[in-house]
Design a protein around this motif. Structure first.
Motif, PDB file in Angstrom:
ATOM      1  N   ARG B  37     -15.595  51.087  -2.766  1.00 45.97           N
ATOM      2  CA  ARG B  37     -14.588  50.201  -2.179  1.00 45.97           C
ATOM      3  C   ARG B  37     -15.024  49.984  -0.742  1.00 45.97           C
ATOM      4  NH1 ARG B  37     -10.275  50.368  -5.772  1.00 45.97           N
ATOM      5  NH2 ARG B  37     -10.050  52.316  -6.965  1.00 45.97           N
ATOM      6  N   ALA B  38     -15.973  49.097  -0.565  1.00 48.27           N
ATOM      7  CA  ALA B  38     -16.551  48.965   0.772  1.00 48.27           C
ATOM      8  C   ALA B  38     -17.037  47.566   1.031  1.00 48.27           C
ATOM      9  CB  ALA B  38     -17.712  49.947   0.917  1.00 48.27           C
ATOM     10  N   LEU B  39     -17.087  47.229   2.293  1.00 51.62           N
ATOM     11  CA  LEU B  39     -17.653  45.973   2.757  1.00 51.62           C
ATOM     12  C   LEU B  39     -18.807  46.342   3.664  1.00 51.62           C
ATOM     13  CD1 LEU B  39     -15.876  43.634   1.866  1.00 51.62           C
ATOM     14  CD2 LEU B  39     -15.328  43.194   4.221  1.00 51.62           C
ATOM     15  N   LEU B  40     -19.982  45.747   3.434  1.00 52.55           N
ATOM     16  CA  LEU B  40     -21.108  46.025   4.312  1.00 52.55           C
ATOM     17  C   LEU B  40     -21.359  44.775   5.150  1.00 52.55           C
ATOM     18  CD1 LEU B  40     -21.422  48.083   1.922  1.00 52.55           C
ATOM     19  CD2 LEU B  40     -23.851  47.999   2.358  1.00 52.55           C
ATOM     20  N   ILE B  41     -21.313  44.971   6.448  1.00 53.23           N
ATOM     21  CA  ILE B  41     -21.467  43.819   7.327  1.00 53.23           C
ATOM     22  C   ILE B  41     -22.599  44.069   8.307  1.00 53.23           C
ATOM     23  CG2 ILE B  41     -20.316  42.342   9.029  1.00 53.23           C
ATOM     24  CD1 ILE B  41     -17.665  43.160   7.838  1.00 53.23           C
ATOM     25  N   ASP B  42     -23.568  43.171   8.362  1.00 60.35           N
ATOM     26  CA  ASP B  42     -24.623  43.270   9.367  1.00 60.35           C
ATOM     27  C   ASP B  42     -25.149  41.863   9.623  1.00 60.35           C
ATOM     28  OD1 ASP B  42     -27.452  45.545   9.837  1.00 60.35           O
ATOM     29  OD2 ASP B  42     -26.300  44.298  11.225  1.00 60.35           O
ATOM     30  N   MET B  43     -25.458  41.614  10.873  1.00 60.21           N
ATOM     31  CA  MET B  43     -25.937  40.278  11.201  1.00 60.21           C
ATOM     32  C   MET B  43     -27.445  40.197  11.139  1.00 60.21           C
ATOM     33  SD  MET B  43     -23.289  38.341  11.477  1.00 60.21           S
ATOM     34  CE  MET B  43     -22.783  39.198  10.014  1.00 60.21           C
ATOM     35  N   GLU B  44     -28.085  41.250  10.670  1.00 57.96           N
ATOM     36  CA  GLU B  44     -29.479  41.142  10.269  1.00 57.96           C
ATOM     37  C   GLU B  44     -29.601  41.876   8.943  1.00 57.96           C
ATOM     38  OE1 GLU B  44     -31.839  42.878  13.281  1.00 57.96           O
ATOM     39  OE2 GLU B  44     -31.031  44.864  12.943  1.00 57.96           O
ATOM     40  N   GLU B  45     -30.637  41.583   8.205  1.00 60.95           N
ATOM     41  CA  GLU B  45     -30.631  42.001   6.804  1.00 60.95           C
ATOM     42  C   GLU B  45     -31.347  43.285   6.485  1.00 60.95           C
ATOM     43  OE1 GLU B  45     -30.436  37.859   4.415  1.00 60.95           O
ATOM     44  OE2 GLU B  45     -32.356  38.374   5.368  1.00 60.95           O
ATOM     45  N   SER B  90     -14.630  34.273   5.526  1.00 57.12           N
ATOM     46  CA  SER B  90     -15.366  35.000   4.500  1.00 57.12           C
ATOM     47  C   SER B  90     -14.975  36.481   4.491  1.00 57.12           C
ATOM     48  CB  SER B  90     -16.859  34.826   4.769  1.00 57.12           C
ATOM     49  OG  SER B  90     -17.585  35.682   3.964  1.00 57.12           O
ATOM     50  N   ILE B  91     -14.845  37.048   5.686  1.00 54.69           N
ATOM     51  CA  ILE B  91     -14.475  38.459   5.774  1.00 54.69           C
ATOM     52  C   ILE B  91     -13.069  38.667   5.210  1.00 54.69           C
ATOM     53  CG2 ILE B  91     -13.969  40.371   7.353  1.00 54.69           C
ATOM     54  CD1 ILE B  91     -16.080  39.236   9.250  1.00 54.69           C
ATOM     55  N   VAL B  92     -12.160  37.811   5.592  1.00 51.99           N
ATOM     56  CA  VAL B  92     -10.781  37.965   5.112  1.00 51.99           C
ATOM     57  C   VAL B  92     -10.735  37.880   3.594  1.00 51.99           C
ATOM     58  CG1 VAL B  92      -8.469  36.948   5.065  1.00 51.99           C
ATOM     59  CG2 VAL B  92      -9.703  37.086   7.203  1.00 51.99           C
ATOM     60  N   GLU B  93     -11.486  36.903   3.072  1.00 56.11           N
ATOM     61  CA  GLU B  93     -11.461  36.721   1.626  1.00 56.11           C
ATOM     62  C   GLU B  93     -11.988  37.950   0.907  1.00 56.11           C
ATOM     63  OE1 GLU B  93     -14.005  33.619   0.091  1.00 56.11           O
ATOM     64  OE2 GLU B  93     -13.848  34.825  -1.757  1.00 56.11           O
ATOM     65  N   LYS B  94     -13.105  38.481   1.393  1.00 57.62           N
ATOM     66  CA  LYS B  94     -13.655  39.658   0.728  1.00 57.62           C
ATOM     67  C   LYS B  94     -12.787  40.895   0.896  1.00 57.62           C
ATOM     68  CE  LYS B  94     -18.100  37.632   0.782  1.00 57.62           C
ATOM     69  NZ  LYS B  94     -19.469  37.684   0.487  1.00 57.62           N
ATOM     70  N   LEU B  95     -12.140  41.000   2.040  1.00 59.10           N
ATOM     71  CA  LEU B  95     -11.226  42.120   2.242  1.00 59.10           C
ATOM     72  C   LEU B  95     -10.076  42.044   1.254  1.00 59.10           C
ATOM     73  CD1 LEU B  95     -10.943  42.389   6.122  1.00 59.10           C
ATOM     74  CD2 LEU B  95     -11.748  44.163   4.572  1.00 59.10           C
ATOM     75  N   ARG B  96      -9.543  40.839   1.115  1.00 60.95           N
ATOM     76  CA  ARG B  96      -8.407  40.663   0.202  1.00 60.95           C
ATOM     77  C   ARG B  96      -8.798  41.061  -1.210  1.00 60.95           C
ATOM     78  NH1 ARG B  96      -4.111  40.170   1.790  1.00 60.95           N
ATOM     79  NH2 ARG B  96      -3.629  39.232   3.797  1.00 60.95           N
ATOM     80  N   LYS B  97      -9.998  40.641  -1.583  1.00 57.86           N
ATOM     81  CA  LYS B  97     -10.486  40.947  -2.934  1.00 57.86           C
ATOM     82  C   LYS B  97     -10.559  42.454  -3.141  1.00 57.86           C
ATOM     83  CE  LYS B  97     -11.924  38.676  -6.566  1.00 57.86           C
ATOM     84  NZ  LYS B  97     -13.336  38.665  -7.012  1.00 57.86           N
ATOM     85  N   THR B  98     -11.160  43.117  -2.168  1.00 62.62           N
ATOM     86  CA  THR B  98     -11.290  44.569  -2.263  1.00 62.62           C
ATOM     87  C   THR B  98      -9.920  45.237  -2.295  1.00 62.62           C
ATOM     88  OG1 THR B  98     -13.129  44.286  -0.751  1.00 62.62           O
ATOM     89  CG2 THR B  98     -12.544  46.525  -1.307  1.00 62.62           C
ATOM     90  N   ALA B  99      -9.023  44.743  -1.453  1.00 66.69           N
ATOM     91  CA  ALA B  99      -7.688  45.344  -1.391  1.00 66.69           C
ATOM     92  C   ALA B  99      -6.954  45.154  -2.705  1.00 66.69           C
ATOM     93  CB  ALA B  99      -6.898  44.742  -0.241  1.00 66.69           C
ATOM     94  N   GLU B 100      -7.155  44.015  -3.324  1.00 69.04           N
ATOM     95  CA  GLU B 100      -6.466  43.751  -4.594  1.00 69.04           C
ATOM     96  C   GLU B 100      -6.842  44.740  -5.674  1.00 69.04           C
ATOM     97  OE1 GLU B 100      -7.117  39.627  -5.678  1.00 69.04           O
ATOM     98  OE2 GLU B 100      -6.096  39.152  -3.766  1.00 69.04           O
ATOM     99  N   HIS B 101      -8.064  45.252  -5.596  1.00 68.50           N
ATOM    100  CA  HIS B 101      -8.489  46.210  -6.600  1.00 68.50           C
ATOM    101  C   HIS B 101      -7.863  47.574  -6.393  1.00 68.50           C
ATOM    102  CE1 HIS B 101     -11.388  43.783  -8.689  1.00 68.50           C
ATOM    103  NE2 HIS B 101     -12.008  43.458  -7.584  1.00 68.50           N
ATOM    104  N   CYS B 102      -7.167  47.742  -5.260  1.00 70.36           N
ATOM    105  CA  CYS B 102      -6.581  49.046  -4.959  1.00 70.36           C
ATOM    106  C   CYS B 102      -5.137  49.087  -5.420  1.00 70.36           C
ATOM    107  CB  CYS B 102      -6.601  49.329  -3.458  1.00 70.36           C
ATOM    108  SG  CYS B 102      -8.237  49.359  -2.769  1.00 70.36           S
TER     109      CYS B 102
END
Lengths: 453, 441
Positions: B37-45, B90-102
């Protein structure tokens, strides 16, 4: 008549489980040391009081389990069922996932109203299973968030929904050097609210029980389970069936009502303490013999000197001389450290208790002047031995014995309140500074009342 | 394959990985495929790609990534204002998705560093976002503060700008300093390689080990140090995941350790650092564990809590430790510690029955203590050195949304925080007069 137990929070559920365990173990045991008929009578009375007979092979405890997180209840249910001797009703519990975060305001103002209907429905179901309901026994700690906050709310709901039933709150007083940093706030809020809706508060102090485990039970590495087992033994010694003065040839049918009647003559004085002797490790029991006079002598001195166990009693403390010319309303005339009582209840379990002389407990100098000494003291008895102790004596008293811990908790809470530390955590959930002040005021009143006894 | 249980579900979903995993999560039963249950964020790959090619590739859902290519150039403004604006939705959308699974979302863990651009800037942007979108969910932040000889010139700017956000939007912050992690790693290294005890140290018990984890070989130099932080978070959440006789949940940590909203910086220490192979632990060694928790070299930042002022302290014990062990040690250690006057007995305790892998018991201590002050003062000093000369300021100010006031507000926020700690320190050792009690008629 039956008692419905409401177990609240981690502490309430853990202790509640040990209580039913102790009661069941006592009834199952072949150590009754009395006639078969007596034993059967005892067992039937106990069953009616605490268990319901359903289509289940084992007795089902009359209990509702409530917690705001699932782990403790899940464990409690499975351990009980796993014992093979008794169990809880599978449907008689309610949990959430979040917990209350040790926050009284969260328990009282958020979880309480939100889950009131579900919880009260469960209680109603248990109450309906009883042929006759004596009342409720709620179990909680003061230090946390669920037992304390939600517990206070539920007690209020019980009072509203069952105005004629008795409510006895079993309250765990936390260790002095903290388990929870905001425990003093939670305790002050709990006690002040319970005082309004409960009939009486039966208190067990963790520090005291811990000492019993260390010094009397000789346990080296004391766990909460050990502490809870001692508490369960003490509670069982009060609530297992007995004969009262008025019950005649039958086991008394209204334990909670009898308790309130004998011990709580005035609504300002609801704090009850409990002492039980003897207490010792199980493997020492076989080598010990007791005499009633010996046990009672210790018990009486424990009461007078405010000792919580049978070791380290101060035998120097004596009740004041009555009949002197000094008016008895002067509290300063009472010798220092003397623990004045409003009312006392002694419970004797074991053989030869018929012949016991309880005159020393009827001594008027033990009591305040406003109750007739005849009314201030009562005794319940049964020849049926309890929990492997050949003789066991318990004392439930309404006296000054909880004044010191109460004063200490209020003092520490006030000290913290003056700096406003942690208050934002409570206001976040709707408990404001004025609510704190109301609680402090209520408790200072209780302290004052007990002080001038 | 194991069973998916409540403990696992706190950090992982259990999905049926066939058909792209769009089927509903599996709540009970065997483990099918665990997804963090995680979001990985980095501005380089670079870093994220490595993770996705490593042994944990199946654990991280590729839909839960937000990356870019050029990085933030060690510039907080680029991370916070530029990328924040660009990726907000994009961040909000992915957060919401992750939160929904909880089933029941209790807490966000934000893990980042303070000195760079992405972790610091975009990281604190996300912190703000979390407060806006999920106001009732706790925000625990694990922040790596720049070390003394850190080679990023602008790290003081980045750290102070980030501090303002942490002050205002975090519920709890666990500051970490690389120097401390490094010292601990060295200490263990010495222990393991020394003649006498080396051979009896259980390898999988090292606080730097990833024992029980998926990776079996530690390759990078930071791996050992990072494992310490990983173990910190494991211990912090142990009582929420496993049973015990006195549970301590995350919301209880916040409740008990944060007496005033801004004073939410908690100094952490983990003991033991390793276990000897000798399985029987006499209580003396158990007591040593408690003593170590308060020693300067077990703290995860350069701080000495023993000589500063405690506002509150939490002890979370795991394994075969009982309430009497806790009480005995609290009584023993209390006299040598300084507690604020209104919280003389301010201890929060938890007992979790399940010990960490390789240990029979362990202790996590969290202290709200004025010993964090030197870290903040140093940060302020380094900031001022640069700011007075207006060094590198233009890199920040030319970013849309960035103004001089951002800097002055940030340093002001930090100064105020330092002042709050100063005021508390001033009460240390002073005379105690308890406020007089209420008098009732």
């Amino acid at each position: 008549m039956s008692i419905v137990t409401v177990q609240l929070g981690q502490c309430g559920n853990q202790i509640g489980h040990e209580v039913f365990n102790a009661i069941c173990g006592d009834v199952r045991g072949a150590h009754g040391l009395c006639s078969k008929k007596e034993n059967e009578s005892y067992r039937d009375a106990c069953k009616e009081r605490f268990f319901s007979e359903e289509e289940s092979e084992v007795p089902v405890a009359r209990a509702v389990l409530v917690d705001m997180e699932p782990k403790v209840i899940s464990q409690t249910l499975s351990i009980a069922a796993g014992s093979g001797y008794w169990k809880y009703d599978d449907r008689s519990h309610f949990c959430q996932k979040q917990g209350s975060g040790n926050n009284w305001a969260n328990g009282y103002s958020v979880h309480g109203p939100r889950h009131k209907e579900v919880i009260m429905n469960l209680v109603q179901k248990e109450a309906e299973k009883c042929d006759r309901l004596s009342g409720f026994f709620t179990m909680m700690s003061m230090a946390g968030g669920t037992g304390s906050g939600l517990g206070a709310f539920v007690t209020q709901c019980l009072r509203d929904a069952f105005p004629t039933s008795f409510i006895l709150n079993h309250v765990i007083w936390p260790y002095g050097t903290g388990e929870v940093i905001v425990q003093n706030y939670n305790s002050v809020l709990t006690l002040s609210h319970l005082y309004q809706s409960s009939d009486a508060l039966l208190v067990h102090e963790n520090d005291v029980i811990h000492k019993i485990c260390a010094q009397l039970m000789n346990i080296k590495q004391i766990s909460f389970r050990d502490v809870n087992e001692v508490i369960a033994h003490q509670l069982g010694s009060v609530f297992q069936p007995t004969y009262t003065a008025g019950s005649g040839l039958h086991y008394s049918r209204n334990p909670l009502g009898d308790l309130m009647e004998t011990l709580v003559p005035h609504p300002e004085f609801k704090m009850l303490g409990l002492r039980n002797i003897p207490q010792m490790p199980e493997n020492s029991l076989a080598y010990s013999t007791f005499s009633w006079p010996g046990l009672l002598k210790h018990l009486r001195q424990m009461l007078i000197a405010n000792a919580k166990m049978e070791e380290g009693i101060d035998w120097q403390v004596r009740p004041p001389h009555l009949g002197s010319s000094i008016p008895s309303s002067h509290s300063t005339n009472k010798p220092l450290h003397f623990n004045t009582s409003i009312a006392n209840l002694v419970i004797l379990r074991g053989k030869d208790m018929h012949s016991v002389d309880l005159g020393s407990f009827r001594d008027p100098s033990l009591y305040t002047s406003w109750l007739n000494p005849r009314d201030a003291f009562n005794a319940w008895k049964t020849p049926r031995a309890f929990n492997k102790y050949e003789k066991s004596a318990s004392l439930v008293s309404n006296s000054k014995n909880l004044l010191k811990p109460l004063n200490s908790v209020v003092g520490k809470a006030w000290n913290m309140f003056a700096s406003k530390a942690y208050i934002h955590q409570y206001t976040k959930f709707g408990i404001e500074e004025e609510d704190f002040l109301d609680s402090f005021t209520a408790l200072e009143q209780v302290i004052s009342s007990y002080t001038i006894l | 394959k194991g069973i998916y249980d409540e403990a696992l579900s706190s950090f992982f979903r259990n999905v049926d990985a066939r058909n792209g995993g769009d089927r509903p999560d599996i709540y009970k039963g065997k483990i099918c495929s665990l997804k963090a249950r995680a979001l990985l964020i980095d501005m380089e790959e670079g870093v994220v790609n490595e993770i996705l090619q490593g042994p944990l590739r199946d654990v991280f859902d590729s839909k839960q990534l937000i990356t870019d290519v050029s990085g933030s150039g060690n510039n907080w403004a680029v991370g916070h204002k530029l990328y924040g604006y660009r990726y907000r939705e994009s961040i909000v959308e992915k957060l919401r998705k992750t939160a929904e699974h909880c089933d029941c979302l209790q807490c966000f863990f934000i893990i980042h560093s303070m000195g760079g651009g992405t972790g610091s800037g975009l990281g604190t942007f996300v912190l703000n976002l979390l407060e806006d979108e999920f106001p009732e969910v706790y925000r625990f932040v694990t922040s790596v503060y720049p070390s003394g000889e850190d080679d990023v010139i602008t790290s003081p700017y980045n750290s102070v700008l980030a501090m303002k956000e942490l002050n205002e939007h975090a519920d709890c912050v666990l500051p970490i300093e690389n120097e401390s992690l490094f010292d601990i790693v060295n200490k263990i290294h010495q222990m393991v390689n020394s003649g006498k005890l080396g051979s009896t140290v259980k390898q999988n018990s090292l606080v730097t080990s990833s024992a029980g984890g998926v990776k079996t070989v530690q390759e990078k130099p930071f791996d050992a140090m990072n494992n310490i932080v990983a173990n910190l978070l494991l211990n912090l959440t142990s009582s929420a995941r496993f049973e015990g006789s006195l549970n301590m949940d995350l919301n209880e940590i916040s409740m008990n350790l944060v007496p005033f909203p801004r004073l939410h910086y908690l100094v952490s220490s983990l003991t033991p650092l390793y276990t000897l192979a000798d399985v029987n632990v006499p209580s003396r060694r158990l007591d040593q564990m408690f003593s170590d928790a308060f020693s300067r070299d077990h703290q995860l930042i350069q701080a000495d809590p023993k000589h500063s002022l405690y506002l509150a302290c939490a002890l979370l014990v795991r394994g075969n430790v009982q309430v009497s062990d806790l009480r005995r040690n609290i009584e023993r250690l209390k006299p040598s510690l300084h507690f604020v006057s209104w919280n003389q007995e301010g201890w929060k305790t938890g007992l979790c029955s399940v010990p960490p892998v390789g240990h029979s018991h362990s202790l996590l201590a969290l202290a709200n203590n004025t010993c964090v002050k030197p870290t903040f003062i140093e940060l302020k000093d380094k900031f001022m050195k640069l700011y007075k000369k207006k060094a590198h300021l233009h890199h920040y100010l030319h970013i849309d949304g960035m103004e001089q006031s951002c800097f002055s507000e940030a340093i002001s926020s930090l100064s105020d925080l330092i002042e709050e700690y100063n005021e508390l320190d001033a009460t240390k050792g002073g005379p105690r007069t308890d406020p007089s009690r209420l008098k009732i008629a």
